[in-house]
Design an enzyme around this catalytic site. Structure first.
Site, PDB file in Angstrom:
ATOM      1  N   ARG A  37       0.938  -1.160   0.449  1.00 29.81           N
ATOM      2  CA  ARG A  37       0.267  -0.301   0.039  1.00 29.81           C
ATOM      3  C   ARG A  37       1.041   1.153   0.158  1.00 29.81           C
ATOM      4  O   ARG A  37       0.668   1.725  -0.286  1.00 29.81           O
ATOM      5  CB  ARG A  37      -1.084  -0.428   1.384  1.00 29.81           C
ATOM      6  CG  ARG A  37      -1.676  -1.124   1.559  1.00 29.81           C
ATOM      7  CD  ARG A  37      -2.892  -0.933   0.762  1.00 29.81           C
ATOM      8  NE  ARG A  37      -4.406   0.181   1.214  1.00 29.81           N
ATOM      9  CZ  ARG A  37      -4.919   0.346   0.618  1.00 29.81           C
ATOM     10  NH1 ARG A  37      -5.479  -0.274  -0.305  1.00 29.81           N
ATOM     11  NH2 ARG A  37      -6.289   1.400   1.089  1.00 29.81           N
ATOM     12  N   ASP A  55      -1.053  -2.715  10.021  1.00 29.87           N
ATOM     13  CA  ASP A  55      -1.852  -3.217  10.244  1.00 29.87           C
ATOM     14  C   ASP A  55      -2.685  -2.691  11.143  1.00 29.87           C
ATOM     15  O   ASP A  55      -2.622  -3.737  12.513  1.00 29.87           O
ATOM     16  CB  ASP A  55      -2.099  -4.672   9.745  1.00 29.87           C
ATOM     17  CG  ASP A  55      -3.495  -4.996   9.118  1.00 29.87           C
ATOM     18  OD1 ASP A  55      -4.866  -3.858   9.808  1.00 29.87           O
ATOM     19  OD2 ASP A  55      -3.365  -6.801   9.174  1.00 29.87           O
ATOM     20  N   ASN A  81      -7.857   8.718  10.958  1.00 36.78           N
ATOM     21  CA  ASN A  81      -8.731   8.650   8.987  1.00 36.78           C
ATOM     22  C   ASN A  81      -9.700   7.276   9.313  1.00 36.78           C
ATOM     23  O   ASN A  81     -10.362   7.323   8.592  1.00 36.78           O
ATOM     24  CB  ASN A  81      -8.598   9.308   8.430  1.00 36.78           C
ATOM     25  CG  ASN A  81      -9.217   8.840   7.011  1.00 36.78           C
ATOM     26  OD1 ASN A  81      -9.396   9.253   6.223  1.00 36.78           O
ATOM     27  ND2 ASN A  81      -8.206   7.945   6.186  1.00 36.78           N
ATOM     28  N   TYR A 152     -21.114  -1.811  12.370  1.00 38.86           N
ATOM     29  CA  TYR A 152     -20.148  -0.372  11.736  1.00 38.86           C
ATOM     30  C   TYR A 152     -20.807   1.423  12.155  1.00 38.86           C
ATOM     31  O   TYR A 152     -20.077   1.712  12.719  1.00 38.86           O
ATOM     32  CB  TYR A 152     -20.598  -0.019  10.326  1.00 38.86           C
ATOM     33  CG  TYR A 152     -20.083   1.108   9.186  1.00 38.86           C
ATOM     34  CD1 TYR A 152     -18.471   0.894   9.296  1.00 38.86           C
ATOM     35  CD2 TYR A 152     -20.599   2.168   9.220  1.00 38.86           C
ATOM     36  CE1 TYR A 152     -17.960   2.400   8.829  1.00 38.86           C
ATOM     37  CE2 TYR A 152     -19.908   4.110   8.878  1.00 38.86           C
ATOM     38  CZ  TYR A 152     -18.728   3.669   8.628  1.00 38.86           C
ATOM     39  OH  TYR A 152     -18.325   4.802   8.317  1.00 38.86           O
ATOM     40  N   LYS A 156     -18.907   3.605  15.194  1.00 40.34           N
ATOM     41  CA  LYS A 156     -19.400   4.978  14.064  1.00 40.34           C
ATOM     42  C   LYS A 156     -19.729   5.556  16.539  1.00 40.34           C
ATOM     43  O   LYS A 156     -18.709   6.600  16.444  1.00 40.34           O
ATOM     44  CB  LYS A 156     -19.651   5.381  13.233  1.00 40.34           C
ATOM     45  CG  LYS A 156     -18.585   5.574  11.876  1.00 40.34           C
ATOM     46  CD  LYS A 156     -17.558   5.674  12.896  1.00 40.34           C
ATOM     47  CE  LYS A 156     -16.172   5.153  11.586  1.00 40.34           C
ATOM     48  NZ  LYS A 156     -15.164   5.799  11.629  1.00 40.34           N
ATOM     49  N   VAL A 183     -19.252  10.536   1.237  1.00 42.60           N
ATOM     50  CA  VAL A 183     -18.459  11.037  -0.619  1.00 42.60           C
ATOM     51  C   VAL A 183     -17.847   9.548  -1.218  1.00 42.60           C
ATOM     52  O   VAL A 183     -17.769   8.306  -0.865  1.00 42.60           O
ATOM     53  CB  VAL A 183     -17.145  11.498   0.551  1.00 42.60           C
ATOM     54  CG1 VAL A 183     -17.856  12.994   1.064  1.00 42.60           C
ATOM     55  CG2 VAL A 183     -17.058  10.486   1.573  1.00 42.60           C
ATOM     56  N   THR A 185     -15.871   7.869  -2.328  1.00 43.01           N
ATOM     57  CA  THR A 185     -14.309   7.150  -2.168  1.00 43.01           C
ATOM     58  C   THR A 185     -14.328   5.716  -2.547  1.00 43.01           C
ATOM     59  O   THR A 185     -15.460   5.170  -2.774  1.00 43.01           O
ATOM     60  CB  THR A 185     -14.165   7.139  -0.625  1.00 43.01           C
ATOM     61  OG1 THR A 185     -14.712   6.681   0.341  1.00 43.01           O
ATOM     62  CG2 THR A 185     -13.309   9.040  -0.209  1.00 43.01           C
TER      63      THR A 185
END
Length: 258
Positions: A37, A55, A81, A152, A156, A183, A185
């Site tokens: 990456r 990781d 992020n 998920y 959050k 957005v 992505t």
């Protein structure tokens, strides 16, 4: 100029934030999950202060990330992020945790504990936190049948709550949560309707700006506007969550009060 570390900065919002901050003259430390990456952002890393690799699904590698960052020097801000979205199954990290919980909550919790305390902390969240269950009985999805979307949403809710708890416990640090919106992505998909630029400019602004509006703590932000967040201001819920994260990680973030 500020020194900023950004997790998950090889693509999407993290990479966009990194490039914006570098273009403004700030010193940015990038993070990649793997060397493969990292190779994909060689052009950006060449202009960065540093690049750390590890990781976030592994507590051992998360500790290594923190050590790599601390070796570079104290950060002025950390932007948490990195995150994962709809995992097909619970997965299992080396420590036996659900992967969504590990990457989205436990890793930023551990990095917050292990990285030398900065002046500003920014945690990326989602409007989906509002549908996250506030019960902490099965935070790690060991008893419930796996369900990716609630998992998920819960992650959050937890990270937004952690940001608020930090604002309360660490008054010398500006701690805020940012909802970048839906957005376009890799995570959000090409058809996502929100503004990608505003999605990353809120966190770069909170990380570096001397504007009075940006130098606050405990906020939940969407496109540079403060919004109300569900449940996260409940001090009892904050303390219960931090207690569960302490149990799951074996790492205490806040000193016990006498």
């Amino acid at each position: 100029m500020s020194r900023i570390f950004i997790t998950g900065s090889t693509d999407g919002l993290g990479l966009a934030a990194a490039r914006t901050l570098i273009s403004q003259g700030h010193d940015v430390v990038l993070h990649a999950r793997s060397r493969e990456r990292a190779a994909a952002i060689a052009d950006t890393s060449a202009t960065a202060l540093g690049l750390v690799i590890g990781d976030l699904a592994s507590a051992a590698e998360t500790r290594s990330i923190a050590e790599q960052v601390n070796a570079i020097g104290r950060m002025d801000a950390v932007i948490h992020n990195a995150g994962i979205y709809l995992e097909r199954n619970r997965g299992e990290t080396p420590e036996g945790h659900a992967k969504t919980l590990a990457v989205n909550v436990l890793a930023p919790y551990l990095l917050t504990a292990w990285i030398t305390r900065p002046d500003r902390l920014i945690y990326l969240t989602s409007g989906m936190h509002r549908s996250g269950a506030s019960s902490l009985d099965d935070i790690d999805w060991k008893r419930r049948p796996w369900n990716a979307s609630p998992a998920y949403s819960e992650s959050k809710l937890y990270i937004t709550t952690l940001a608020a708890a930090l604002a309360r416990h660490w008054p010398d640090v500006l701690s805020n949560a940012v909802d970048p919106g839906w957005v376009p992505t890799k995570m959000g998909g090409a058809g996502a309707p929100d503004d990608l630029e505003m999605g990353h400019l809120t966190q770069t602004w909170l990380a570096t700006s001397d504007d009075r509006a940006a130098k606050v703590s405990g906020g939940y932000w969407y496109h540079r506007q403060r919004r109300e967040a569900a449940e996260v201001g409940d001090v009892g819920f904050q303390d219960a969550l931090v207690g569960r994260l302490t149990e799951l990680t074996g790492v205490r973030l806040f000193a016990e009060r006498g």
